[in-house]
Design an enzyme around this catalytic site. Structure first.
Site, PDB file in Angstrom:
ATOM      1  N   GLU A  45       0.885  -1.323   0.091  1.00  0.00           N
ATOM      2  CA  GLU A  45      -0.078  -0.086   0.037  1.00  0.00           C
ATOM      3  C   GLU A  45       0.915   1.251  -0.048  1.00  0.00           C
ATOM      4  O   GLU A  45       1.543   1.472   0.910  1.00  0.00           O
ATOM      5  CB  GLU A  45      -0.880   0.043   1.240  1.00  0.00           C
ATOM      6  CG  GLU A  45      -1.724   1.354   1.241  1.00  0.00           C
ATOM      7  CD  GLU A  45      -2.494   1.549   2.797  1.00  0.00           C
ATOM      8  OE1 GLU A  45      -2.720   0.561   3.525  1.00  0.00           O
ATOM      9  OE2 GLU A  45      -2.761   2.432   3.019  1.00  0.00           O
ATOM     10  N   ARG A  49       0.911  10.342   0.198  1.00  0.00           N
ATOM     11  CA  ARG A  49       1.214  11.406   1.175  1.00  0.00           C
ATOM     12  C   ARG A  49       2.553  12.120   1.031  1.00  0.00           C
ATOM     13  O   ARG A  49       2.825  12.926   1.791  1.00  0.00           O
ATOM     14  CB  ARG A  49       1.509  10.808   2.573  1.00  0.00           C
ATOM     15  CG  ARG A  49       0.098  10.256   3.151  1.00  0.00           C
ATOM     16  CD  ARG A  49       0.235   9.839   4.664  1.00  0.00           C
ATOM     17  NE  ARG A  49      -0.706   8.581   4.707  1.00  0.00           N
ATOM     18  CZ  ARG A  49      -0.527   7.836   5.658  1.00  0.00           C
ATOM     19  NH1 ARG A  49       0.541   7.798   6.488  1.00  0.00           N
ATOM     20  NH2 ARG A  49      -1.672   6.945   5.817  1.00  0.00           N
ATOM     21  N   THR A  72      -4.529   6.007   1.297  1.00  0.00           N
ATOM     22  CA  THR A  72      -4.792   7.500   1.615  1.00  0.00           C
ATOM     23  C   THR A  72      -5.623   8.055   0.360  1.00  0.00           C
ATOM     24  O   THR A  72      -5.387   9.445   0.227  1.00  0.00           O
ATOM     25  CB  THR A  72      -3.495   8.555   1.662  1.00  0.00           C
ATOM     26  OG1 THR A  72      -2.706   7.640   2.465  1.00  0.00           O
ATOM     27  CG2 THR A  72      -3.821   9.591   2.754  1.00  0.00           C
ATOM     28  N   LYS A 132     -11.350  -1.768   5.926  1.00  0.00           N
ATOM     29  CA  LYS A 132     -10.165  -1.506   6.772  1.00  0.00           C
ATOM     30  C   LYS A 132     -10.618  -0.827   7.705  1.00  0.00           C
ATOM     31  O   LYS A 132     -11.357   0.219   7.942  1.00  0.00           O
ATOM     32  CB  LYS A 132      -9.041  -0.272   5.849  1.00  0.00           C
ATOM     33  CG  LYS A 132      -8.230   0.456   6.688  1.00  0.00           C
ATOM     34  CD  LYS A 132      -7.257   1.296   5.917  1.00  0.00           C
ATOM     35  CE  LYS A 132      -6.348   2.391   6.710  1.00  0.00           C
ATOM     36  NZ  LYS A 132      -5.369   2.802   6.102  1.00  0.00           N
TER      37      LYS A 132
HETATM   38  C1  3PG Z   1      -2.120   4.268   7.505  1.00  0.00           C
HETATM   39  O1  3PG Z   1      -1.945   5.101   7.055  1.00  0.00           O
HETATM   40  O2  3PG Z   1      -2.790   3.112   7.403  1.00  0.00           O
HETATM   41  C2  3PG Z   1      -1.549   4.398   9.009  1.00  0.00           C
HETATM   42  O3  3PG Z   1      -1.041   5.723   8.987  1.00  0.00           O
HETATM   43  C3  3PG Z   1      -0.560   3.268   9.187  1.00  0.00           C
HETATM   44  O4  3PG Z   1      -0.758   3.247  10.476  1.00  0.00           O
HETATM   45  P1  3PG Z   1       1.053   2.922  11.341  1.00  0.00           P
HETATM   46  O5  3PG Z   1       1.766   3.900  11.189  1.00  0.00           O
HETATM   47  O6  3PG Z   1       0.360   3.044  13.073  1.00  0.00           O
HETATM   48  O7  3PG Z   1       1.155   1.650  11.121  1.00  0.00           O
END
Ligand code: 3PG
Length: 211
Positions: A45, A49, A72, A132
């Site tokens: 994934e 960002r 995202t 999710k």
């Molecule tokens: C995401 O984008 O799904 C989360 O920011 C990932 O979360 P984590 O950094 O706590 O693993």
């Protein structure tokens, strides 16, 4: 329309963990994807960002064995952009109707974000059965997923947000969890340092998690 549930379930079957990736230099894309695939995590994934995220998706999509998705996604334009870049699935932090409309229109397999029973039920009514659960730890973690499992047995989750190598086994042991996501496998500092061996080791440990 593609069978979204079957597609997402197939992705989830490939590895217990989906690494959540933030890359700010496109030169890191291919070595990073190769390290993750070598370590046994083929489903990636790439979050939107960073400025180069679409270029990263394009580059990673050329890596043999990688199944590259985009995370995202927040606007309908994001959906168009990531498909053009070669993403084969999408992930959203939350699921406003206009965004879900755009994904369905574009026929992009989706892991849509949900954190409450109403959000999960709304998505199920639109045909999504694998969601999710985000942000997992902050939104109630294991207890919340157990709570949702009683009245909503037809919905499965990929918890993400606060999941770690340490707590992942507890999530993966739940009957309504098909896989989990997290950024600990490829944090930006290791990526920037080009520490592909450490990332591969982390991927191997994540890939070996029981479920
Ligand atoms: C995401 O984008 O799904 C989360 O920011 C990932 O979360 P984590 O950094 O706590 O693993």
């Amino acid at each position: 329309m593609i069978n979204d549930t079957a597609y997402i379930r197939e992705l989830a079957s490939l590895a217990p963990i989906i690494p959540v990736i933030v890359v700010d230099d496109v030169a890191d894309a291919i070595p990073l994807a190769k390290a993750l695939v070598r370590g046994g995590l083929p489903v990636l994934e790439v979050t939107l960002r960073t400025d180069c995220a679409l270029e990263v998706i394009k580059a990673m999509a050329t890596v043999e064995g990688a199944r590259v998705g985009a995370g995202t996604l927040v606007t309908p334009q994001d959906v168009t952009d990531v498909i053009e870049a070669g993403a084969t699935f999408g992930v959203t932090p939350g699921s406003p109707a206009a965004l879900v409309d755009a994904v369905l229109e574009a026929n992009l397999p989706l892991l849509p974000g949900a954190a409450t029973a109403t959000e999960a039920m709304t998505l199920q009514a639109r045909g999504f059965e694998v969601l999710k659960f985000f942000p997992a730890e902050a939104a109630g973690g294991i207890k919340m997923l157990k709570g949702l499992g009683g009245p909503l047995p037809g919905i499965s989750f990929c918890p993400t947000g606060g999941v770690s190598l340490e707590n992942a086994p507890d999530y993966l042991a739940l009957p309504n969890v098909v896989c989990a996501g997290g950024s600990w496998i490829a944090p930006l500092d290791l990526v920037k340092a080009g520490d592909w061996d450490e990332i591969e080791n982390r991927a191997r440990a994540a890939a070996a998690l029981p479920r």
